[in-house]
Enzyme design. Structure first.
Site, PDB file in Angstrom:
ATOM      1  N   ARG A  51       8.796  -5.890  -5.505  1.00 31.98           N
ATOM      2  CA  ARG A  51       8.240  -7.115  -6.088  1.00 31.98           C
ATOM      3  C   ARG A  51       6.803  -6.971  -6.580  1.00 31.98           C
ATOM      4  NH1 ARG A  51      12.053  -8.253  -3.172  1.00 31.98           N
ATOM      5  NH2 ARG A  51      11.127  -6.575  -2.002  1.00 31.98           N
ATOM      6  N   THR A  52       5.940  -6.461  -5.716  1.00 33.63           N
ATOM      7  CA  THR A  52       4.509  -6.534  -6.049  1.00 33.63           C
ATOM      8  C   THR A  52       4.198  -5.649  -7.246  1.00 33.63           C
ATOM      9  OG1 THR A  52       4.145  -6.879  -3.697  1.00 33.63           O
ATOM     10  CG2 THR A  52       2.201  -6.469  -5.046  1.00 33.63           C
ATOM     11  N   LYS A  80      -2.510  16.045  -2.670  1.00 29.86           N
ATOM     12  CA  LYS A  80      -3.303  17.289  -2.584  1.00 29.86           C
ATOM     13  C   LYS A  80      -4.579  17.058  -1.788  1.00 29.86           C
ATOM     14  CE  LYS A  80      -2.045  18.094  -7.378  1.00 29.86           C
ATOM     15  NZ  LYS A  80      -2.671  18.107  -8.702  1.00 29.86           N
ATOM     16  N   ARG A 101      -1.826  -0.632  -3.612  1.00 28.00           N
ATOM     17  CA  ARG A 101      -1.183  -0.768  -2.294  1.00 28.00           C
ATOM     18  C   ARG A 101      -1.384   0.537  -1.551  1.00 28.00           C
ATOM     19  NH1 ARG A 101       4.644  -3.197  -1.013  1.00 28.00           N
ATOM     20  NH2 ARG A 101       3.382  -5.040  -1.452  1.00 28.00           N
ATOM     21  N   HIS A 129      -2.467  -9.164   2.321  1.00 26.11           N
ATOM     22  CA  HIS A 129      -1.680  -9.089   1.083  1.00 26.11           C
ATOM     23  C   HIS A 129      -2.007 -10.341   0.263  1.00 26.11           C
ATOM     24  CE1 HIS A 129       1.358  -8.167  -1.743  1.00 26.11           C
ATOM     25  NE2 HIS A 129       2.388  -7.944  -0.952  1.00 26.11           N
TER      26      HIS A 129
HETATM   27  N1   CP Z   1       6.571  -9.113  -0.897  1.00 27.27           N
HETATM   28  C1   CP Z   1       6.317  -7.798  -1.138  1.00 27.27           C
HETATM   29  O1   CP Z   1       5.190  -7.329  -0.966  1.00 27.27           O
HETATM   30  O2   CP Z   1       7.384  -7.091  -1.581  1.00 27.27           O
HETATM   31  P1   CP Z   1       7.338  -5.562  -2.018  1.00 27.27           P
HETATM   32  O3   CP Z   1       7.026  -4.750  -0.780  1.00 27.27           O
HETATM   33  O4   CP Z   1       8.690  -5.257  -2.595  1.00 27.27           O
HETATM   34  O5   CP Z   1       6.237  -5.392  -3.029  1.00 27.27           O
END
Ligand code: CP
Length: 303
Positions: A51-52, A80, A101, A129
């Site tokens: 999703r993100t 590396k 992320r 998040h």
């Molecule tokens: N909600 C969420 O962060 O989903 P993903 O891990 O698929 O990005």
């Protein structure tokens, strides 16, 4: 130059503005189709995502921009031994904004400190998040029309669930909020989050019993047990099925309960719940794209 690492990097007023722009994007998508012409978003994902990452990328494409992507740490020079700070300096030469992320808490903050372009935290370990929180807030706003005076239940893995920590932080700024924290003992909300709530005078209760508290809830935020953050498989296997939401368990819920889940789901919400009009988790996915579009416009200072 602004970065968003924590949801509290945005004021309540700014969140209201981001929601207002997201609503305008929903109503008038063509108006925004060329707002980011010539701009590039770098999505640096050192941990899995559907999703993100894809919603950030869809957001930038729908604004007319382009995307550079690292979707797997093993195919980048992180494998590396390149540091997060060097990666941030390098990517600043290619892109206009970064969404990162990372499995390590604080890595996006390190990136933001070293980048010369805005950095958005797209999830750091079990910490925060903030853009999932923006998706959650738009969904709550659309379903309830306000953030005050809500009783919000969080159920499942409240220890490692970074989306829980960020949403609690965001909702704590509104009046009359009450949190019901539903988890096994091993997956309770971290002490530092509870200390913050106590210091702010925010009401919360902890329980293991979802069914007992169901009639009290305005929002039910279900979460997956985060197997990837456990130190041993045995504990994960013992705890993973702690809560499974079924239509039967919803019989005592309010008629206007809003059921949220950041997804991915494993089995903690039965698919039979998907047809319940109170299930809002797929609307939440779409809302995430609009809020990320709105946030990109804000951080790139595009009118
Ligand atoms: N909600 C969420 O962060 O989903 P993903 O891990 O698929 O990005």
């Amino acid at each position: 130059m602004r970065s968003v690492i924590d949801i509290k990097d945005l004021s309540i007023k700014e969140i209201e503005e981001i929601i207002a722009v997201a609503e305008d994007i929903i109503a008038n998508p063509q108006k925004y189709a060329h707002k980011c012409d010539g701009k590039k978003l770098a999505t640096l994902f050192f941990e899995p995502s559907t999703r993100t990452r894809l919603s950030f990328e869809a957001a930038m494409y729908e604004l007319g921009g382009n995307v550079l992507s690292v979707s797997d740490a093993n195919t980048s020079s992180a494998s590396k031994g390149e540091s997060v700070s060097d990666t941030a300096k390098v990517v600043s030469c290619y892109a206009d904004i970064i969404a990162m992320r990372h499995p390590k808490e604080g890595a996006p903050l390190v990136a933001a400190t070293n980048a010369s372009i805005p950095v958005i935290n797209a999830g750091d370990g079990g910490h925060n998040h903030p853009t999932q929180t923006l998706a959650d807030l738009l969904t709550i706003h659309r379903e309830k029309g306000h953030f005050d005076n809500l009783t919000v239940g969080f159920c499942g893995d409240l220890k490692f669930g970074r989306t829980v920590h960020s949403l609690i932080s965001a909702l704590s700024r509104y009046s009359g909020i009450k949190f019901v924290l539903i988890s096994p003992d091993e997956l309770k909300l971290p002490g530092y989050v509870k200390t913050n709530l106590s210091e702010m005078g925010i009401e919360f209760v902890e329980t293991k019993d979802l069914v007992e508290v169901m009639p009290d809830l305005d929002i039910l935020y279900m979460t997956r047990v985060q197997g990837e953050r456990f130190f041993n498989e045995e504990d994960y296997l013992r705890l993973k099925d702690s809560y499974i939401l079924t239509p039967e368990k919803l019989t005592t819920a309010k008629y206007d309960l809003c059921i949220l889940h950041p997804l991915p789901r494993v089995n903690e919400i039965s698919v039979a719940v998907d047809d319940d009009p109170r299930a809002c988790y797929f609307k939440q996915v779409l809302n995430g794209k609009y809020m990320r579009m709105s946030l990109i416009l804000k951080l790139l200072e595009v009118d």
